[in-house]
Design an enzyme around this catalytic site. Structure first.
Site, PDB file in Angstrom:
ATOM      1  N   HIS A 277     -10.899   0.020   5.668  1.00 39.00           N
ATOM      2  CA  HIS A 277     -11.453   1.265   5.107  1.00 39.00           C
ATOM      3  C   HIS A 277     -12.712   1.024   4.283  1.00 39.00           C
ATOM      4  CE1 HIS A 277      -9.756   1.142   0.926  1.00 39.00           C
ATOM      5  NE2 HIS A 277      -8.726   0.556   1.471  1.00 39.00           N
ATOM      6  N   ASP A 289     -11.380  -4.177  -2.289  1.00 32.72           N
ATOM      7  CA  ASP A 289     -10.607  -3.099  -1.649  1.00 32.72           C
ATOM      8  C   ASP A 289     -11.544  -1.966  -1.277  1.00 32.72           C
ATOM      9  OD1 ASP A 289      -8.685  -1.360  -0.749  1.00 32.72           O
ATOM     10  OD2 ASP A 289      -7.821  -0.965  -2.722  1.00 32.72           O
ATOM     11  N   GLU A 323      -9.435   6.352   3.014  1.00 36.16           N
ATOM     12  CA  GLU A 323      -8.071   5.817   2.953  1.00 36.16           C
ATOM     13  C   GLU A 323      -7.434   6.104   1.606  1.00 36.16           C
ATOM     14  OE1 GLU A 323      -4.864   2.881   2.159  1.00 36.16           O
ATOM     15  OE2 GLU A 323      -6.726   3.108   1.071  1.00 36.16           O
ATOM     16  N   GLU A 324      -8.199   5.909   0.531  1.00 37.36           N
ATOM     17  CA  GLU A 324      -7.586   5.995  -0.808  1.00 37.36           C
ATOM     18  C   GLU A 324      -7.036   7.388  -1.094  1.00 37.36           C
ATOM     19  OE1 GLU A 324      -6.861   3.395  -2.156  1.00 37.36           O
ATOM     20  OE2 GLU A 324      -8.400   1.866  -1.871  1.00 37.36           O
ATOM     21  N   ASP A 350      -6.494  -4.819   4.984  1.00 35.59           N
ATOM     22  CA  ASP A 350      -6.613  -4.132   3.686  1.00 35.59           C
ATOM     23  C   ASP A 350      -5.733  -4.803   2.647  1.00 35.59           C
ATOM     24  OD1 ASP A 350      -7.170  -2.289   1.704  1.00 35.59           O
ATOM     25  OD2 ASP A 350      -5.899  -0.712   2.535  1.00 35.59           O
ATOM     26  N   HIS A 422      -7.952  -1.680  -7.485  1.00 34.29           N
ATOM     27  CA  HIS A 422      -8.257  -0.324  -7.997  1.00 34.29           C
ATOM     28  C   HIS A 422      -8.794  -0.321  -9.426  1.00 34.29           C
ATOM     29  CE1 HIS A 422      -5.369   1.893  -4.953  1.00 34.29           C
ATOM     30  NE2 HIS A 422      -6.232   1.075  -4.371  1.00 34.29           N
TER      31      HIS A 422
HETATM   32 ZN   LIG Z   1      -7.287  -0.530   0.360  1.00 28.78          ZN
END
Ligand SMILES: [Zn+2]
Length: 462
Positions: A277, A289, A323-324, A350, A422
């Site tokens: 992603h 990420d 995606e998130e 991922d 994140h």
């Molecule tokens: Zn991810």
């Protein structure tokens, strides 16, 4: 020594009895050559440096994500991949606004927080209320309806380290479902200890899922040390907080999945799909990420594109665009539902920084010639092939799996991934160039072998 002798003997027997084996031996040699090229190649690292610095964070549905799509589309075109195009979809974007939290009583001090993706805003003046603190999420779930009336619910359960995603999945409901569970019991706002394994004073973002027909309350993640602070103060008596969250929600936003292919030389309508992603959270630069995943699968596709002869099947690269906030996988599956029977295998990258340690492929495939070739290719990289099948590979390809598409999973070591996941610490300096090269090697060998053979992965027999 005896292992080598056996290998030579077996190879000789196969050569004598199976005239087609020479072709597979070529595939095996090609996979090994791809690995060797990948291990000496810096393209993925350079691409990731550029993506995470020239574009930076890529929150889906924002101009930053549009820049990420522009940048990546130009890169894919420069690699001479086939049919580079975008597949746009509508989405609701969540845009972080001013946010703060502070203890008012018993000892005024600021707290470090991050609003959860999808959270509603507080009034501009914030919400001021006493807290009800739960050291475990199960304790909140055990609280009676109405018992949190007028309070800010705080859950301080810790996530512990693991090499795989087990611990993340076990605490995930605390972020996803926690806000609605607190609201059902009367809470006016919800705070949780960040789902992270670091001890830094950084909060980890992530999305929530409001339940329908439950009042929506503002929700945010606390840094670990701030969750500790609230635990210490709450042990001594009442604590009163002020929370201000001012995000903006745009129901008319859009993003896109970015697609490219390497057309198969023999069976172009059979598709091996590899993805990652492109969107990220907004606090870091999305280098890990899922910038790493994007660099891995794009780097793998690049190596296969440069082979003198393309694989039999089509290799499709998909860089997912939301995606998130969980829009891109559903959008892709909806747009490709009728094509799903032709997608013979799908895999998503991922899972952060570490090298690939284990791989899983569809039921029965480990015992096929493809499985043996893949296992051999993985062992050259110090990785193993599981006998147990892949049941999950990432949230963007899961909707395809529900349509019957078989999955493969290349598991990276994730022991330290959730230290930065994140958070504002998701930055390029965390990328390990050696591990990245190993990941590209593993993915390229896997994707090449999957696209070069004839196995119907939907059949559960070797
Ligand atoms: Zn991810």
């Amino acid at each position: 020594m005896s292992f080598i002798k056996h290998g030579v003997l077996l190879a000789a027997v196969f050569l004598l009895t199976q005239p087609t084996y020479a072709g597979d031996r070529d595939a095996r040699r090609t996979a090994e050559a791809i690995e060797d090229t990948a291990l000496a190649d810096g393209w993925a690292y350079d691409f990731l440096r550029a993506l995470s610095s020239q574009v930076g964070p890529r929150l889906a549905g924002t101009p930053a994500m549009a820049r990420g799509l522009d940048f990546s589309e130009a890169q894919l075109k420069a690699l001479s991949l086939d049919d580079v195009h975008r597949e746009p979809f509508p989405m609701t974007a969540w845009l972080r606004g001013p946010e703060s939290a502070a203890i008012l009583d018993p000892a005024p001090q600021e707290l470090v927080i991050a609003g959860l993706g999808g959270s509603i805003a507080t009034p501009a003046s914030g919400i001021t209320a006493p807290i009800a603190l739960f050291p475990r999420y199960a304790d909140l779930l055990a609280a009676a309806p109405g018992s949190l009336s007028g309070k800010i619910a705080v859950v301080t359960e810790r996530m512990t380290r693991a090499a795989d995603s087990t611990n993340y999945r076990s605490v995930n409901p605390m972020r996803r479902a926690g806000p609605s569970e607190a609201a059902k019991r009367g809470a006016v706002a919800y705070l949780l200890r960040s789902l992270g394994t670091d001890s830094h004073r950084l909060a980890h973002a992530g999305a929530l899922d409001y339940e329908p027909d439950v009042p929506r309350i503002p929700a945010a993640a606390l840094s670990g040390p701030d969750a500790d602070q609230l635990e210490r103060l709450a042990a001594n008596g009442n604590v009163r907080l002020k929370l201000v969250l001012r995000p903006r929600i745009d129901p008319n936003a859009h993003s896109a999945n970015l697609v490219a292919e390497i057309k198969g030389r023999e069976r172009p309508d059979e598709i091996v799909l590899i993805g990652a992603h492109l969107d990220s959270w907004d606090l870091g630069t999305g280098a890990v990420d899922d910038g790493i995943g994007v660099a891995i699968v794009t780097g793998a596709a690049r190596l296969i594109q440069r082979l003198p002869v393309h694989p039999k099947r089509t290799l499709r690269l998909v860089l997912f665009g939301a995606e998130e906030m969980e829009f891109s996988g559903a959008a892709y599956a909806a747009a490709h539902a009728s094509e799903a029977p032709h997608i013979v295998l799908a895999a998503e990258s991922d899972f952060g920084i570490g090298p690939v340690e284990r791989a899983a492929i569809p039921q029965g495939a480990a015992q096929t010639e493809f499985g043996h070739d893949l296992h051999r290719a993985l062992r050259r990289l110090d990785a193993e092939l599981d006998d147990a099948p892949a049941l999950y590979s990432g949230s963007d390809v899961h909707p395809l799996h529900k349509l019957g598409v078989p999955l493969a999973l290349l598991r990276q070591n994730g022991l330290t991934y959730f230290d930065i996941h994140h958070s504002a610490d998701d930055t390029f300096d965390k990328v390990d160039p050696n591990a990245l090269r190993q990941c590209v090697a593993a993915w390229a060998a896997f994707a090449y072998l999957a696209a070069e053979n004839d196995i119907d992965f939907r059949k559960n027999t070797p």
